[in-house]
Design an enzyme around this catalytic site. Sequence first.
Site, PDB file in Angstrom:
ATOM      1  CG  ASP A 466      -2.024   1.097   1.078  1.00  0.00           C
ATOM      2  OD1 ASP A 466      -2.309   1.520  -0.057  1.00  0.00           O
ATOM      3  OD2 ASP A 466      -2.570   1.515   2.116  1.00  0.00           O
ATOM      4  CE1 TYR A 467       5.246   1.473   2.570  1.00  0.00           C
ATOM      5  CE2 TYR A 467       6.753   0.179   1.242  1.00  0.00           C
ATOM      6  CZ  TYR A 467       6.341   0.620   2.473  1.00  0.00           C
ATOM      7  OH  TYR A 467       7.004   0.235   3.613  1.00  0.00           O
TER       8      TYR A 467
END
Length: 794
Positions: A466-467
Amino acid sequence: MTLGILLGLIGLALAAGGVRLATLGGSWYYLITGVLLVLSGVQFARQRLSGFWLYAAVFVGTVLWSLWEVGTAFWPLVPRLAPVLTLGLFALLLLPRLSAGRVRAPAYAGAAVLALVMAAGGASMFVPHGVVEGPAASRPAAAAPAAAEAAPWQHYGRTLAGTRFAPFTQITPQNVDQLEVAWTFRTGEVNGPGTKNPGSEDQNTPMQIGDTLYLCTPRNTVIALNADTGAEKWRVETGANSLYWNRCRGLGYYEVPAAAATPAAATDGTPASSTPVAAAADAALCARRIVMSTVDARLMQFDAATGQACTGFGENGSVDLKKGMGEVKQSYYFPTSAPTVVDGKIIIGGWVFDGREADEPSGAVRAFDARTGELAWVWDLGNPDHTGLPVDGQTYTRSTPNVWSTPAVDEKAGLIYLPTGNCPSDFFGGHKPPVCDEYNSSVVAVDLKTGKERWKFRTVNHDIWDYDVPAQPALYDIPDGKGGVTPALIQVTKRGQTFVLNRLDGTPIADVEQRPVPQGHTEGERYAPTQPYSVGMPNLGFEPLSEARMWGATWFDQLACRIKFRQMNYEGDFTPAMVGKPTIFYPGFLGGMNWGSVSIDEQTGTLIVNDVRVPNVVRLVPRAEADKVKATMGHGEGMHPQANTPYASHNTQLLSPLGVPCQAPPWGALSAIDLKTRQVVWQRPLGTLVDSKTKSGFAMPLPIPIGMPTLSGPTSTASGLVFYAGTQDYFLRAMDSATGHEIWKARLPVGGQATPMTYVSPATGTQYVALSAGGARTSPDRGDYVIAYKLKGR
C-alpha cells in the site's frame, strides 16, 4: 524492606519477560538483570550490604549495556537509564544504614550526583533531540513583494507547480511574533469521533481569489468568506455524504474566457437573450466559477460571486463521476483531493476504498470541459487508446491504479503529472494483471491536450505494501551548476524516499538504483526481486529497525516491544506480509510522507518536508478464517476483507502496551534539503506531548518536544518563514526556513490536520495566514474553525 520488595517484583517481571525474549533470540540483558534484581531485593529485605552491591552491579552493567547498544542518543537512553537511576538513588540513601554508617558521606554524595543527573535528564526532556544541523542555504535579497492580484492562492499548492511557496514579505522572521487572530469563522460542521460522521476529517486548505476566501467542509458544503473580515458571503449545502471517508482537501477555480462569456446573437436573427444555447447564458452568470468534487462522486460548479449553480455545466451544474465506472458500491469511489483546473479543463481522478475487494471501480483519470462539463479525454490505464466514454455495455478498466492525490502541471511543457496509487487489494497481488505492475505507485506524465501518456516512473515494483504515491509532485527548476537550470519534479513517497526526476522525460536527476529486497513464500503471490532507491537524496530517518531500536516509556513496555519485534516477521525494507506471523512494514503505509506534500522555498531552492515514523503491522488471513470475522469498515486499521482474493489482511500499528510507538522517537520530523547540493540543511522533531493521549488512555500532557506523527504539509514564504499545523498538539507554528528554529506559535482551539495558506488582501494590502482547524486525527477534540492571523496594527 520496601525497597527490597519493589526490587524483587521488578526483577521477577523483567526475568519472566527476559526468558521469553532470550528464547526468541533476543537480548539476555533483561533476564540477567531480572535475576540480579531479585537477589538484590532479597538481600535489601534482609538488610544485608550485599543487596547494595548486587544492585550496583545492575547499575554499572545497565549503563555499559545502554551505551554499547544505543550510544549517547538521548531518547533511547531514557527508558534504559531512568529506572536504574531512580532505584539507585534510593539504594544510595539506604547505604549508610546497611553499612552501619561507615560510608555515610560517600553515599549521600553519590545520591546527590544521581539526583543532579536525573534533574538534568528531566530538563533535557524539554529540549529537542535528534536535531540535524547543516549548512544553511543562502537567501538572496528578497524580490519586490508580489502584487496580490498576481499571486492568489488559486490551487491546492497555491500554483499548479505545487510548491506551496508564497512570494510575500510582509510577515517576516523579525515580526512574526506580532501575529494575532484577525478573525475566526465557524463552519457549523463538526466531524470525527463522537459525531454522526466519525470517519470525516477537515483537511481543507482554503482558496483565495481576489477579496474572497473559498473553503469546503468534509461533507462538501461550499462557503465564501470576506478575506479581510471572515464574514460569510454565501454558502451552498450540497447534501453530499459518504459512510466512511468524508474529505474535501480543496477547491478549483475557473474563469470563462471573455469571448465565451458573452452570448452571441443567433444566426437566424433571434435576439441574444433568447439564444437557445444554455451554456452561453450560463457563462454570463458564471463568468467566474468555483469547482468542487464531492464525496458522492459529483463534479459541481458554482458562481464565485453568488454561489448559484452554474446550470450550463453538466446537468444543472453537476457531472456524475460514476458514469462509465460500472458498479460503484456506496462510498467505494469518489475524489478526496482538489480538482485540477487548467487549459480550459477540469482534470480529476478518484479515491477507491482500500482493502475491500479485488473488483473495484477504475482508476481512470478524466478531463472535462471546464465550461460545459463535456468529457474532453480520459486516461484509462487498461485501455490507453480509447480516450472517450466506454462503448455501450463496457466500463473503464476496473481495478487499475487510481490517482487519489493532487497532480501538478507544467503548462509550458503541456504536461500534467499524475501520482498513482495501487490496484486492489493492497497486500496481496498474485491476482493483479500486468497493468497494475506497470503503473502502481508511479508518477505518470500525461499530455494536457490529449490525455496521452508521455512518460512514467515507478517508485515501487509490484506494490503489495500500500505504498501509493500520496503527495502532489512539486515542480522546480534546479540550477545545473553551469549557468542553466534543470526542469525538475520532486516526488516524496510513503516509503520516505524522495525521487528527483527531469519532468520533461522522467529520467532521474538524483541517482536511483535497484536493490535486492526480501522475498516471501505466500502461496499464489509473486515478488519483485529488487526495488528502486533514491540514493542521490538523503534518507530522512527511515533506517531499518532492530531490536535495539525498540522503545518504551518504561522498562516494561520497552521489554514488551522487544518481544513483539522478535515475534514478528521483519527482514528490513519491503518485507512482504505472510500468513500467520505478523509482518512489520517500515516505513508504514501511512508514511513516510503522505498527502500533505512538500513546500519549496523558491528563493533558496530548499525542500521542506514533514514525515511520519510509525511502523504498521500486517498479517494475511486465509479466506476461510477471514470470512468468519466482521470486516472493519474504516480505513487503515482492523480487518480488511480483500474479497475475491485468497487472503484478507489484518492491520495494526507497532505500539507498546501503553500505546506509544515501539521504536525510539522522534515519530515525526520537519526537514529541509538543499536541492542544489542534495544535503540536509536541518531536521527537527515536530510536535510535543502536551495534547496527546494514547488509545490505552496514557497521557503525559507536558510540552516535551519528542516529535509526534504528522499530517498535512508545510507552507513557505519569500521572507524566510515556514508555517505548519499538522501536529498532534494544538498549535500553528512558524519556523525560520534557514535554521528550522521555531520562532512563533499560536494555540488553536482544537488540533489541525490541514495545510495552512497565506494571502495578501487586494483591498487592504494585509498579509494573512489562514488555517482550517477541525481536530487532529488522534484526538477526540473536534471543531469547525477557520482562523486567520495578521500582524498587529495592520
